[in-house]
Design a protein around this motif. Structure first.
Motif, PDB file in Angstrom:
ATOM      1  N   LEU A  97       1.101  -1.207   0.466  1.00  0.00           N
ATOM      2  CA  LEU A  97       0.006   0.302   0.033  1.00  0.00           C
ATOM      3  C   LEU A  97       1.343   1.501   0.022  1.00  0.00           C
ATOM      4  N   LEU A  98       0.562   2.273  -0.868  1.00  0.00           N
ATOM      5  CA  LEU A  98       0.625   3.293  -1.095  1.00  0.00           C
ATOM      6  C   LEU A  98      -0.649   4.461   0.015  1.00  0.00           C
ATOM      7  N   ILE A  99       0.403   5.420   0.768  1.00  0.00           N
ATOM      8  CA  ILE A  99      -0.891   6.117   2.144  1.00  0.00           C
ATOM      9  C   ILE A  99       0.090   7.624   1.370  1.00  0.00           C
ATOM     10  N   SER A 100      -0.612   9.011   1.163  1.00  0.00           N
ATOM     11  CA  SER A 100      -0.392   9.698   1.827  1.00  0.00           C
ATOM     12  C   SER A 100      -0.201   9.801   2.967  1.00  0.00           C
ATOM     13  N   ALA A 101       1.000  11.131   3.333  1.00  0.00           N
ATOM     14  CA  ALA A 101       1.261  11.268   4.519  1.00  0.00           C
ATOM     15  C   ALA A 101      -0.229  11.977   5.714  1.00  0.00           C
ATOM     16  N   ASN A 102      -0.939  13.088   4.275  1.00  0.00           N
ATOM     17  CA  ASN A 102      -1.646  13.893   4.292  1.00  0.00           C
ATOM     18  C   ASN A 102      -3.146  13.528   3.773  1.00  0.00           C
ATOM     19  N   ALA A 103      -4.044  14.066   4.031  1.00  0.00           N
ATOM     20  CA  ALA A 103      -5.797  13.851   3.838  1.00  0.00           C
ATOM     21  C   ALA A 103      -5.624  14.746   2.890  1.00  0.00           C
ATOM     22  N   VAL A 104      -6.730  14.472   1.693  1.00  0.00           N
ATOM     23  CA  VAL A 104      -6.635  14.646   0.844  1.00  0.00           C
ATOM     24  C   VAL A 104      -6.810  16.352   0.743  1.00  0.00           C
ATOM     25  N   ASN A 105      -6.698  16.649  -0.276  1.00  0.00           N
ATOM     26  CA  ASN A 105      -6.349  18.719  -0.176  1.00  0.00           C
ATOM     27  C   ASN A 105      -6.194  19.123   0.675  1.00  0.00           C
ATOM     28  N   SER A 106      -4.748  18.566   1.645  1.00  0.00           N
ATOM     29  CA  SER A 106      -5.090  19.134   3.220  1.00  0.00           C
ATOM     30  C   SER A 106      -3.662  19.772   3.282  1.00  0.00           C
ATOM     31  N   ARG A 107      -2.830  20.883   4.516  1.00  0.00           N
ATOM     32  CA  ARG A 107      -1.379  21.713   4.375  1.00  0.00           C
ATOM     33  C   ARG A 107      -1.147  20.566   5.575  1.00  0.00           C
ATOM     34  N   LYS A 108      -2.020  19.650   6.194  1.00  0.00           N
ATOM     35  CA  LYS A 108      -1.398  18.773   7.827  1.00  0.00           C
ATOM     36  C   LYS A 108      -1.549  17.172   7.284  1.00  0.00           C
ATOM     37  N   ARG A 109      -0.323  17.072   8.180  1.00  0.00           N
ATOM     38  CA  ARG A 109       0.301  15.420   8.101  1.00  0.00           C
ATOM     39  C   ARG A 109      -0.066  14.684   9.068  1.00  0.00           C
ATOM     40  N   GLU A 110      -0.937  13.611   8.262  1.00  0.00           N
ATOM     41  CA  GLU A 110      -1.576  12.930   9.516  1.00  0.00           C
ATOM     42  C   GLU A 110      -0.964  12.183  10.064  1.00  0.00           C
ATOM     43  N   ARG A 111      -1.349  11.773  11.600  1.00  0.00           N
ATOM     44  CA  ARG A 111      -0.407  11.033  12.191  1.00  0.00           C
ATOM     45  C   ARG A 111      -1.550   9.778  13.579  1.00  0.00           C
ATOM     46  N   VAL A 112      -1.102   8.401  12.951  1.00  0.00           N
ATOM     47  CA  VAL A 112      -1.074   7.817  13.622  1.00  0.00           C
ATOM     48  C   VAL A 112      -0.327   7.210  15.094  1.00  0.00           C
ATOM     49  N   THR A 113      -0.385   7.153  15.938  1.00  0.00           N
ATOM     50  CA  THR A 113       0.233   6.356  17.413  1.00  0.00           C
ATOM     51  C   THR A 113       0.226   5.173  17.176  1.00  0.00           C
ATOM     52  N   LYS A 114       1.303   5.233  17.949  1.00  0.00           N
ATOM     53  CA  LYS A 114       1.782   3.695  17.762  1.00  0.00           C
ATOM     54  C   LYS A 114       0.945   2.511  18.339  1.00  0.00           C
ATOM     55  N   HIS A 115       0.084   3.460  19.094  1.00  0.00           N
ATOM     56  CA  HIS A 115      -0.911   2.453  20.565  1.00  0.00           C
ATOM     57  C   HIS A 115      -1.994   2.272  19.187  1.00  0.00           C
ATOM     58  N   ASP A 116      -2.231   3.465  19.077  1.00  0.00           N
ATOM     59  CA  ASP A 116      -3.786   2.932  17.973  1.00  0.00           C
ATOM     60  C   ASP A 116      -3.123   2.263  16.473  1.00  0.00           C
ATOM     61  N   PHE A 117      -1.918   2.458  15.770  1.00  0.00           N
ATOM     62  CA  PHE A 117      -1.458   1.313  14.853  1.00  0.00           C
ATOM     63  C   PHE A 117      -1.954   0.036  15.670  1.00  0.00           C
ATOM     64  N   ALA A 118      -1.052  -1.023  16.896  1.00  0.00           N
ATOM     65  CA  ALA A 118      -1.078  -1.639  17.284  1.00  0.00           C
ATOM     66  C   ALA A 118      -3.273  -2.009  17.411  1.00  0.00           C
ATOM     67  N   ARG A 119      -3.963  -1.160  17.398  1.00  0.00           N
ATOM     68  CA  ARG A 119      -5.068  -1.289  18.044  1.00  0.00           C
ATOM     69  C   ARG A 119      -6.008  -1.763  15.969  1.00  0.00           C
ATOM     70  N   ILE A 120      -4.822  -1.193  15.562  1.00  0.00           N
ATOM     71  CA  ILE A 120      -5.282  -1.856  13.978  1.00  0.00           C
ATOM     72  C   ILE A 120      -5.299  -2.937  13.293  1.00  0.00           C
ATOM     73  N   GLN A 121      -3.736  -2.895  13.957  1.00  0.00           N
ATOM     74  CA  GLN A 121      -3.258  -4.088  13.698  1.00  0.00           C
ATOM     75  C   GLN A 121      -4.663  -5.592  14.038  1.00  0.00           C
ATOM     76  N   ARG A 122      -4.815  -4.764  15.277  1.00  0.00           N
ATOM     77  CA  ARG A 122      -5.453  -6.113  16.281  1.00  0.00           C
ATOM     78  C   ARG A 122      -7.267  -6.044  15.484  1.00  0.00           C
ATOM     79  N   GLU A 123      -7.570  -5.000  14.911  1.00  0.00           N
ATOM     80  CA  GLU A 123      -8.975  -4.810  14.530  1.00  0.00           C
ATOM     81  C   GLU A 123      -8.907  -5.696  13.426  1.00  0.00           C
TER      82      GLU A 123
END
Length: 302
Positions: free
Chosen positions: A122-148
């Motif tokens: 997967l190639l995922i952009s660092a920012n949302a569509v038409n956004s000037r802000k980088r999206e951040r996923v914390t280690k805690h949230d990424f671990a939750r995403i992996q489990r889900e």
């Protein structure tokens, strides 16, 4: 199933799209996801690259700022699916993952079906569509995403025959006490000497940035690290020099994990990536059998 995320500081969209698409040209790969993109399965790679680059151009320049993410979902052996069925299932998994991981960002995914272990890049952009802000996923949230995601795969795609990695039960190590020590605790309510040493060593492990640093912290607590063959423990410097194995202190796993972190800290980036992939290969073949909990939300847009 293993889910890995590798960030890139350089906006090397063309290189990654070309790498992901190498199997598309041989017919061994399939583009399975075009999330928030105008491009589609028939679009030239240049069009996909252009959309990512135009969106990334909105980001302000920042030292060490992430430009994109290269993420991989790899699957262990065991299924007996034909390539067409496997393509649809991996595409569905990719959509479920992106719906949870990057719903507002651009994402492009290619399933590779030609290797011993099927996987999705997967190639995922660092920012949302038409956004000037980088999206951040914390280690805690990424671990939750992996489990889900693992729960989703186990519940909705049992034909993939995947083992539990992120949702398996983990046995909590505990201090191994004798009947005498347990009786003392019951009578007095005070922890045993072994429990006190456990607390000291655990604290030192959390603070230490290397084995040498650990030895300094232990010395300050009146303890000394020792090793005899594969057995590792600590020795009390006062009194008769009582020895405690880390396994009886319930700290064997913590010791192993800390050693791994110290080792990884000494590796260069290429070696770190190799070590991570080797660890993933070891983990993904483990088998676990427990019923899967609820699944994450899904995004079926393409």
């Amino acid at each position: 199933m293993i889910v890995k995320s590798l960030s890139r500081k350089v906006a090397s969209f063309g290189q990654l799209i070309g790498y992901m698409g190498r199997d598309l040209r041989t017919g061994e790969g399939r583009a399975v996801l075009f999330h928030n993109l105008l491009a589609h399965a028939g679009s030239p790679e240049a069009d996909i690259q252009d959309e990512f680059e135009r969106n990334a151009a909105l980001l302000p320049q920042r030292a060490n700022g992430n430009a994109l993410y290269h993420e991989v979902i790899s699957f262990s052996q065991g299924h007996a699916l034909d390539s067409r069925t496997l393509e649809h299932k991996l595409g569905d998994v990719a959509h479920a993952y992106v719906a949870s991981r990057a719903p507002k960002q651009l994402a492009y995914a290619v399933a590779h079906l030609d290797t011993e272990y099927a996987h999705v890049h997967l190639l995922i952009s660092a920012n949302a569509v038409n956004s000037r802000k980088r999206e951040r996923v914390t280690k805690h949230d990424f671990a939750r995403i992996q489990r889900e995601l693992e729960s989703y795969v186990l519940a909705h795609h049992p034909e993939l025959v995947q083992a539990r990695v992120y949702t398996r039960d983990r046995q909590v190590e505990q201090v191994k006490t004798t009947a005498k020590e347990q009786g003392l605790l019951t009578r007095t309510g005070k922890p045993s000497r072994k429990q006190a040493v456990h607390d000291q060593v655990k604290h030192c492990l959390a603070l230490a940035k290397s084995r040498e640093d650990l030895e300094r912290h232990l010395a300050a607590q009146g303890l000394e690290l020792y090793a005899r063959g594969s057995t590792v423990g600590v020795k009390e410097l006062a009194g008769v020099g009582t020895k405690h194995r880390l396994s009886t202190l319930g700290l064997a796993e913590a010791w192993t994990q800390q050693n791994q972190r110290w080792h990884e800290a000494t590796l260069d980036p290429v070696a770190k990536r190799k070590a991570a992939l080797e660890q993933a290969a070891q983990v993904r073949d483990q088998t676990h059998t427990k019923e899967a909990p609820s699944s994450p939300g899904r995004d079926r847009s393409r």
